[in-house]
Design a protein around this motif. Structure first.
Motif, PDB file in Angstrom:
ATOM      1  N   GLY A   1     -35.945 -34.523 -47.582  1.00 26.00           N
ATOM      2  CA  GLY A   1     -34.547 -34.761 -47.889  1.00 26.00           C
ATOM      3  C   GLY A   1     -34.049 -33.637 -48.780  1.00 26.00           C
ATOM      4  N   PHE A   2     -33.091 -32.873 -48.282  1.00 18.28           N
ATOM      5  CA  PHE A   2     -32.590 -31.697 -49.007  1.00 18.28           C
ATOM      6  C   PHE A   2     -31.490 -32.124 -49.986  1.00 18.28           C
ATOM      7  N   GLY A   3     -31.755 -31.885 -51.281  1.00 18.54           N
ATOM      8  CA  GLY A   3     -30.755 -32.189 -52.296  1.00 18.54           C
ATOM      9  C   GLY A   3     -30.699 -33.677 -52.609  1.00 18.54           C
ATOM     10  N   GLU A   4     -30.032 -34.006 -53.700  1.00 17.89           N
ATOM     11  CA  GLU A   4     -29.993 -35.387 -54.177  1.00 17.89           C
ATOM     12  C   GLU A   4     -29.358 -36.338 -53.171  1.00 17.89           C
ATOM     13  N   ARG A   5     -28.325 -35.862 -52.438  1.00 15.85           N
ATOM     14  CA  ARG A   5     -27.616 -36.777 -51.543  1.00 15.85           C
ATOM     15  C   ARG A   5     -28.554 -37.382 -50.525  1.00 15.85           C
ATOM     16  N   ALA A   6     -29.404 -36.541 -49.898  1.00 17.59           N
ATOM     17  CA  ALA A   6     -30.325 -37.049 -48.885  1.00 17.59           C
ATOM     18  C   ALA A   6     -31.583 -37.626 -49.508  1.00 17.59           C
TER      19      ALA A   6
ATOM     20  N   SER B   1     -33.240 -15.744 -38.297  1.00 20.70           N
ATOM     21  CA  SER B   1     -31.846 -15.307 -38.413  1.00 20.70           C
ATOM     22  C   SER B   1     -31.041 -15.604 -37.156  1.00 20.70           C
ATOM     23  N   ASP B   2     -31.688 -15.557 -35.974  1.00 23.22           N
ATOM     24  CA  ASP B   2     -30.939 -15.776 -34.744  1.00 23.22           C
ATOM     25  C   ASP B   2     -30.815 -17.254 -34.387  1.00 23.22           C
ATOM     26  N   LEU B   3     -31.424 -18.124 -35.171  1.00 27.50           N
ATOM     27  CA  LEU B   3     -31.321 -19.561 -34.904  1.00 27.50           C
ATOM     28  C   LEU B   3     -30.410 -20.262 -35.903  1.00 27.50           C
ATOM     29  N   GLY B   4     -30.643 -20.010 -37.164  1.00 26.67           N
ATOM     30  CA  GLY B   4     -29.817 -20.704 -38.151  1.00 26.67           C
ATOM     31  C   GLY B   4     -30.049 -20.216 -39.554  1.00 26.67           C
ATOM     32  N   GLY B   5     -30.675 -19.054 -39.701  1.00 29.52           N
ATOM     33  CA  GLY B   5     -31.007 -18.533 -41.019  1.00 29.52           C
ATOM     34  C   GLY B   5     -29.858 -18.685 -41.996  1.00 29.52           C
ATOM     35  N   GLY B   6     -30.126 -19.320 -43.107  1.00 28.26           N
ATOM     36  CA  GLY B   6     -29.096 -19.548 -44.105  1.00 28.26           C
ATOM     37  C   GLY B   6     -28.455 -20.916 -44.024  1.00 28.26           C
ATOM     38  N   VAL B   7     -28.628 -21.601 -42.912  1.00 25.97           N
ATOM     39  CA  VAL B   7     -28.075 -22.947 -42.792  1.00 25.97           C
ATOM     40  C   VAL B   7     -28.990 -23.919 -43.527  1.00 25.97           C
ATOM     41  N   VAL B   8     -28.448 -24.666 -44.460  1.00 26.09           N
ATOM     42  CA  VAL B   8     -29.230 -25.644 -45.220  1.00 26.09           C
ATOM     43  C   VAL B   8     -29.001 -27.025 -44.607  1.00 26.09           C
ATOM     44  N   PRO B   9     -30.044 -27.648 -44.066  1.00 25.01           N
ATOM     45  CA  PRO B   9     -29.884 -28.988 -43.480  1.00 25.01           C
ATOM     46  C   PRO B   9     -29.877 -30.051 -44.565  1.00 25.01           C
ATOM     47  N   ASP B  10     -29.671 -31.282 -44.151  1.00 27.07           N
ATOM     48  CA  ASP B  10     -29.811 -32.412 -45.073  1.00 27.07           C
ATOM     49  C   ASP B  10     -31.191 -33.039 -44.969  1.00 27.07           C
ATOM     50  N   VAL B  11     -31.736 -33.036 -43.754  1.00 29.10           N
ATOM     51  CA  VAL B  11     -33.045 -33.640 -43.516  1.00 29.10           C
ATOM     52  C   VAL B  11     -33.800 -32.778 -42.520  1.00 29.10           C
ATOM     53  N   VAL B  12     -35.096 -32.569 -42.767  1.00 26.09           N
ATOM     54  CA  VAL B  12     -35.984 -31.904 -41.802  1.00 26.09           C
ATOM     55  C   VAL B  12     -37.203 -32.795 -41.589  1.00 26.09           C
ATOM     56  N   THR B  13     -37.586 -32.971 -40.317  1.00 27.71           N
ATOM     57  CA  THR B  13     -38.808 -33.711 -40.015  1.00 27.71           C
ATOM     58  C   THR B  13     -39.875 -32.745 -39.506  1.00 27.71           C
ATOM     59  N   LEU B  14     -41.127 -33.007 -39.920  1.00 26.22           N
ATOM     60  CA  LEU B  14     -42.264 -32.147 -39.577  1.00 26.22           C
ATOM     61  C   LEU B  14     -43.443 -33.004 -39.123  1.00 26.22           C
ATOM     62  N   ALA B  15     -44.335 -32.414 -38.363  1.00 26.01           N
ATOM     63  CA  ALA B  15     -45.609 -33.060 -38.009  1.00 26.01           C
ATOM     64  C   ALA B  15     -46.438 -32.014 -37.266  1.00 26.01           C
ATOM     65  N   LYS B  16     -46.952 -32.345 -36.086  1.00 28.08           N
ATOM     66  CA  LYS B  16     -47.749 -31.483 -35.225  1.00 28.08           C
ATOM     67  C   LYS B  16     -48.603 -30.469 -35.999  1.00 28.08           C
TER      68      LYS B  16
ATOM     69  N   ALA C   1     -36.141 -40.781 -40.677  1.00 31.11           N
ATOM     70  CA  ALA C   1     -34.857 -40.069 -40.732  1.00 31.11           C
ATOM     71  C   ALA C   1     -33.724 -40.947 -40.210  1.00 31.11           C
ATOM     72  N   LEU C   2     -34.003 -41.731 -39.170  1.00 30.87           N
ATOM     73  CA  LEU C   2     -32.970 -42.627 -38.634  1.00 30.87           C
ATOM     74  C   LEU C   2     -32.551 -43.671 -39.673  1.00 30.87           C
TER      75      LEU C   2
END
Length: 425
Positions: free
Chosen positions: A282-287, A254-269, A128-129
């Motif tokens: 990477g969300f969408g073509e830009r990312a 909903s109480d954290l960010g429901g509906g907010v679309v990020p550009d990048v999400v990292t997952l593991a664990k 991501a960096l």
């Protein structure tokens, strides 16, 4: 297997002492002496080399989403390994492609989104960096992160991590990262307005900071600021994602960010249910189009066995309704833990089955040690908080057993402290 490793089957009284001696003579001391030598697990239980049983309320630090030796996970891994184990990323496999498609679906990623697979959370954040650098270039060298954040221990991810004790021995770290106060929208706005920001990297729920969720509205404000300044919004869901907080992504609550679309999400664990695998979405073509051929890579990322483990984990979470279970059990458990009435117990907070019990005194390591002696595995991310991140399959009866034992555990921890002249700890 036992024939390949000398003494692997050794068990019984004092077996742990022998394994610890061999451990200290063979492994680098990066984690200190191991608390126990564990030899097997089943469901939410593990057993040590001396035969003692523990309720695993940490799950390998939020990793073992399905507990230990889950038959569906074991079957999927064995079947894939018996079919095709590794091919390098010069080739593709059906499991790799299927997992990427499932992650895009679960994340609600728009058309044009893509996935990069890694082996761990810190490696996902390193990727991501590099995406951030490609987006910002020399014109936008600044990367914002939050105080209290933990993003990994490799050099780039460590630059994003805030804790001085982790950072200072390795400075100078990769430049450009600045930490802004946690949850402070005004401070974030001022940091963006100073110019040159390529991205903001945040955890929706900070596990290492004592399970601290972003305040309502923060992610929406961050999204608006990132849009205004043409910066990326990167969500580190390494610990909070994949059902840990009762949603596929904690940011979907909903109480954290429901509906907010990020550009990048990292997952593991929890993604692989115990098998090492990480991912960057990477969300969408830009990312998604930031990386071109040759700009990033990995030897093991997207390994078909790891992908099979992740697909099996997702299947069980869906089949067994574990997202609903996590939300309901977590809400009940937080209340039960808060009602113990022991003077050492302060507030209880968290999301789903990522929970912190805040203590009224800074003796969390002693409480974690007393819990282990009582048959429960927890950890102490802060001097005044213990963290609970059990398998998502934890039952209400198992959760209740810890709530019932907690006052005795606190008493045992207090008994280890030095006393004053009147015998008070």
């Amino acid at each position: 297997m036992s024939d390949l490793v000398a003494g692997l089957t050794a068990s019984g009284i004092d077996a742990q002492a022998e394994w610890r001696r061999r451990y200290s003579g063979a492994l680098m001391n990066t984690f200190g002496a191991p608390q126990r030598v564990l030899v097997r697990g089943e469901g939410a239980w593990v057993w040590d080399a001396d035969g003692a049983r523990y309720l695993d309320l940490l799950a390998g630090i939020a990793v073992n989403a399905l507990g230990h030796a889950h038959p569906t996970l074991v079957s999927a891994v064995a079947a894939q390994l018996g079919t095709l184990g590794h091919v390098s990323n010069f080739f593709a496999t059906p499991t790799q492609v299927a997992l990427a498609e499932r992650l895009l679906e679960l994340a609600g990623a728009p058309d044009g989104s893509r996935v990069f697979f890694s082996n761990s959370g810190t490696e996902a954040n390193e990727a991501a960096l590099k995406m951030i650098r490609l987006h910002g270039g020399v014109e936008k060298p600044r990367v914002l992160a939050l105080t209290g954040g933990f993003h990994g221990r490799t050099m780039g991810a460590l630059a994003l991590t805030h804790k001085a004790a982790y950072r200072e021995p390795f400075e100078p770290l990769p430049g450009g990262v600045e930490h802004v106060p946690f949850g402070d929208v005004l401070a974030l706005e001022e940091a963006f307005d100073a110019g040159g920001v390529a991205a903001l990297v945040v955890e929706p729920v900070q596990g290492e900071a004592g399970v601290r969720a972003l305040p309502p509205g923060y992610l929406a404000a961050a999204r608006a600021l990132a849009d205004r300044h043409d910066a990326l919004l990167v969500l580190d869901e390494v610990q909070s994602g994949m059902g840990r907080c009762g949603h596929w992504l904690a940011s979907q609550a909903s109480d954290l960010g429901g509906g907010v679309v990020p550009d990048v999400v990292t997952l593991a664990k929890g993604l692989g249910g115990g098998f090492p695998v990480g991912a960057v979405i990477g969300f969408g073509e830009r990312a998604a189009a930031l990386f071109g051929p040759g700009q990033h890579g990995t030897t093991f990322g997207g390994n078909p066995v790891a992908a099979a483990a992740a697909l099996a984990t997702i299947h069980v979470i869906e089949r067994d309704g574990l997202l609903d279970h996590v939300r309901a059990l977590g809400a009940w458990w937080r209340i039960a833990l808060g009602e113990t009435g022991h003077p050492l117990i302060g507030s209880v907070r968290g999301e789903g089955l990522l929970i912190a019990v805040e203590l009224t005194r800074p003796i969390a390591p002693a409480v974690a040690a007393a819990a282990l002696e009582a048959g429960f595995i927890v950890n102490a991310p802060l001097p005044n908080a213990i963290r609970l991140a059990p398998p998502l399959i934890l039952t209400r009866e198992q959760a209740a057993s810890f709530a019932e034992a907690l006052p005795r555990i606190c008493d045992a921890a207090l008994a280890t402290l030095p006393t004053d002249t009147e015998g008070r700890p």
